[in-house]
Motif scaffolding. Sequence first.
Motif, PDB file in Angstrom:
ATOM      1  N   ARG A  41       0.840  -1.206   0.000  1.00 47.32           N
ATOM      2  CA  ARG A  41       0.000   0.000   0.000  1.00 47.32           C
ATOM      3  C   ARG A  41       0.872   1.251   0.000  1.00 47.32           C
ATOM      4  O   ARG A  41       0.613   2.197  -0.766  1.00 47.32           O
ATOM      5  CB  ARG A  41      -0.932  -0.004   1.209  1.00 47.32           C
ATOM      6  N   ARG A  42       1.896   1.279   0.842  1.00 46.89           N
ATOM      7  CA  ARG A  42       2.784   2.432   0.893  1.00 46.89           C
ATOM      8  C   ARG A  42       3.538   2.607  -0.421  1.00 46.89           C
ATOM      9  O   ARG A  42       3.733   3.741  -0.895  1.00 46.89           O
ATOM     10  CB  ARG A  42       3.760   2.284   2.055  1.00 46.89           C
ATOM     11  N   ALA A  43       3.943   1.485  -1.031  1.00 43.23           N
ATOM     12  CA  ALA A  43       4.647   1.573  -2.315  1.00 43.23           C
ATOM     13  C   ALA A  43       3.723   2.086  -3.414  1.00 43.23           C
ATOM     14  O   ALA A  43       4.147   2.855  -4.279  1.00 43.23           O
ATOM     15  CB  ALA A  43       5.218   0.204  -2.686  1.00 43.23           C
ATOM     16  N   ALA A  44       2.454   1.670  -3.382  1.00 37.96           N
ATOM     17  CA  ALA A  44       1.491   2.157  -4.373  1.00 37.96           C
ATOM     18  C   ALA A  44       1.248   3.650  -4.206  1.00 37.96           C
ATOM     19  O   ALA A  44       1.106   4.386  -5.194  1.00 37.96           O
ATOM     20  CB  ALA A  44       0.177   1.388  -4.248  1.00 37.96           C
ATOM     21  N   ARG A  45       1.205   4.121  -2.968  1.00 36.48           N
ATOM     22  CA  ARG A  45       1.033   5.559  -2.732  1.00 36.48           C
ATOM     23  C   ARG A  45       2.167   6.358  -3.379  1.00 36.48           C
ATOM     24  O   ARG A  45       1.955   7.450  -3.916  1.00 36.48           O
ATOM     25  CB  ARG A  45       0.964   5.846  -1.240  1.00 36.48           C
ATOM     26  N   ARG A  46       3.377   5.804  -3.312  1.00 38.97           N
ATOM     27  CA  ARG A  46       4.519   6.490  -3.922  1.00 38.97           C
ATOM     28  C   ARG A  46       4.478   6.433  -5.442  1.00 38.97           C
ATOM     29  O   ARG A  46       4.976   7.338  -6.120  1.00 38.97           O
ATOM     30  CB  ARG A  46       5.837   5.876  -3.425  1.00 38.97           C
ATOM     31  N   ALA A  47       3.886   5.371  -5.992  1.00 31.80           N
ATOM     32  CA  ALA A  47       3.925   5.158  -7.440  1.00 31.80           C
ATOM     33  C   ALA A  47       2.801   5.868  -8.192  1.00 31.80           C
ATOM     34  O   ALA A  47       2.964   6.211  -9.365  1.00 31.80           O
ATOM     35  CB  ALA A  47       3.865   3.660  -7.738  1.00 31.80           C
ATOM     36  N   LEU A  48       1.668   6.083  -7.538  1.00 36.69           N
ATOM     37  CA  LEU A  48       0.479   6.569  -8.234  1.00 36.69           C
ATOM     38  C   LEU A  48       0.224   8.051  -7.967  1.00 36.69           C
ATOM     39  O   LEU A  48       0.530   8.554  -6.881  1.00 36.69           O
ATOM     40  CB  LEU A  48      -0.754   5.780  -7.775  1.00 36.69           C
ATOM     41  N   PRO A  49      -0.356   8.740  -8.945  1.00 35.52           N
ATOM     42  CA  PRO A  49      -0.861  10.083  -8.663  1.00 35.52           C
ATOM     43  C   PRO A  49      -1.880  10.027  -7.530  1.00 35.52           C
ATOM     44  O   PRO A  49      -2.569   9.011  -7.352  1.00 35.52           O
ATOM     45  CB  PRO A  49      -1.538  10.492  -9.979  1.00 35.52           C
ATOM     46  N   ASP A  87      -6.118   7.514  -4.394  1.00 37.75           N
ATOM     47  CA  ASP A  87      -7.326   7.708  -3.594  1.00 37.75           C
ATOM     48  C   ASP A  87      -8.519   6.952  -4.174  1.00 37.75           C
ATOM     49  O   ASP A  87      -9.388   6.492  -3.429  1.00 37.75           O
ATOM     50  CB  ASP A  87      -7.666   9.197  -3.487  1.00 37.75           C
ATOM     51  N   HIS A  88      -8.573   6.819  -5.495  1.00 38.23           N
ATOM     52  CA  HIS A  88      -9.657   6.069  -6.123  1.00 38.23           C
ATOM     53  C   HIS A  88      -9.628   4.616  -5.672  1.00 38.23           C
ATOM     54  O   HIS A  88     -10.675   4.014  -5.401  1.00 38.23           O
ATOM     55  CB  HIS A  88      -9.544   6.150  -7.642  1.00 38.23           C
ATOM     56  N   GLY A 114     -11.561  15.501  -8.211  1.00 40.20           N
ATOM     57  CA  GLY A 114     -11.992  15.724  -9.587  1.00 40.20           C
ATOM     58  C   GLY A 114     -11.563  14.609 -10.509  1.00 40.20           C
ATOM     59  O   GLY A 114     -11.194  14.844 -11.667  1.00 40.20           O
ATOM     60  N   LEU A 115     -11.597  13.354 -10.009  1.00 38.42           N
ATOM     61  CA  LEU A 115     -11.109  12.234 -10.803  1.00 38.42           C
ATOM     62  C   LEU A 115     -11.942  12.040 -12.056  1.00 38.42           C
ATOM     63  O   LEU A 115     -13.170  12.023 -12.013  1.00 38.42           O
ATOM     64  CB  LEU A 115     -11.138  10.938  -9.989  1.00 38.42           C
ATOM     65  N   THR A 116     -11.271  11.864 -13.155  1.00 36.78           N
ATOM     66  CA  THR A 116     -11.922  11.452 -14.397  1.00 36.78           C
ATOM     67  C   THR A 116     -11.276  10.160 -14.849  1.00 36.78           C
ATOM     68  O   THR A 116     -10.123   9.862 -14.520  1.00 36.78           O
ATOM     69  CB  THR A 116     -11.761  12.504 -15.511  1.00 36.78           C
TER      70      THR A 116
END
Length: 412
Positions: free
Chosen positions: A34-42, A47-48, A196-198
């Motif tokens: 989870r922490r690694a994904a937070r670093r990798a993703l916008p 958050d999505h 404002g996710l699209t």
Amino acid sequence: MKFHEVRDLVRLTAPPLDRRARVLAAAWTVEDFRRAARRALPRSVFDHVDGGADEEESLRGNVEAFRRWRFVPNSLVDVSAPDLRTRVLGRPVAAPLGLAPTGYTRMISPLGEPAVAAAAAAAGLPYVLSTMATTSLEDLAAATPTLDRWFQLYVWKDRTLTEQLVRRAEEAGYGVLEVAIDTAVSGHRVRDVRNGLTIPPALTLSSLVDIGTRPGYWTGVLRHDSLTFANVSPGVEGTAGYTIEDITTQFDATVTWDDVARIRELWSGKLVIKGTVGPRDAVRARDLGVDGVHLSNHGGRQLDRTVAPVDLVAPVRAVVGEDFGVLVDSGVRHGADIATAIALGADACFVGRPYLWALAAAGEDGVSRVLQLLLEQFRRTLQLLGVTSIAQLRREGCDLLVHAGSGDTPKP
């Protein structure tokens, strides 16, 4: 201690140069991924995946519900060779674990559903493809012929499209159909609204800021084909296709048990209904010819403040009997959670966010690693419980669990 003795104790190695290799080397828990994904993703994309509906009470409660159970192990048992194999809906699996349906997986990683499916197939576990996937039923079947493929179906307002999806799943060799019954309307996911996710992600002012810190993600998006809802994209079965703006308008608030009965007539394989299903509705589903229920509150993403699905396992099992399938997801973060659910009466647990975090952080290898972690934790839990098989865990479950704070054991 002499200098050469100190030197022999020091084991300095350079960290791997490849980012994914570094993630895999440092990942020992689901939370590490989870922490690694937070670093990798916008932020908006993370958050999505990470967020839930409204106040996120269900999101938190799902995880907490597993933690409220405590184990009472058997003593002095030979646990040198526990057997994790079992059958789910009559189908052999390597362990009572499956990969739950998640929509728009290629937004998390360009590798998308095929990478997840390949990891599941290698582990001998079932994978449920979502109607909202970015890979079509047929393409996934072609890519993973040995996979135990399941399909999650939304009942659309367009009933012709719904029936086409059922037929296509059967023709493509999917063995289990899960009908999602918790999407009369789309849940209100506050993080997505605020960000404002699209879908697909748009290059807004905030996302342009993200480019500087997440270049790998954005270059991956730009290098690959545009994202679509592959099962209902333009030209598929003569449809015009749907975008994120209009696909949720196909969620149908008029769906009833009559629709489930109609799908039962159309589908010759195993049929499951998926949602927050209580004992009364589980019995109704069984009597209608449904083969099982997948207890889920959509990972806390639909109706907030719903009961944690793991807390429904024992009461549902008590009324449906032993031959009816009971599956559960939402909040599974450790192999001990799998053991808890099986002891309460479930046939299998399913995970969603854990494999998405792993996919974002380290691709297919990440998914394989998170499955390996969960199964290692599950095996170790069985051994420390003094349990050698899934059948024994189910049979002795009432004696192996106590609810923290109450002293209650599950009802047999």
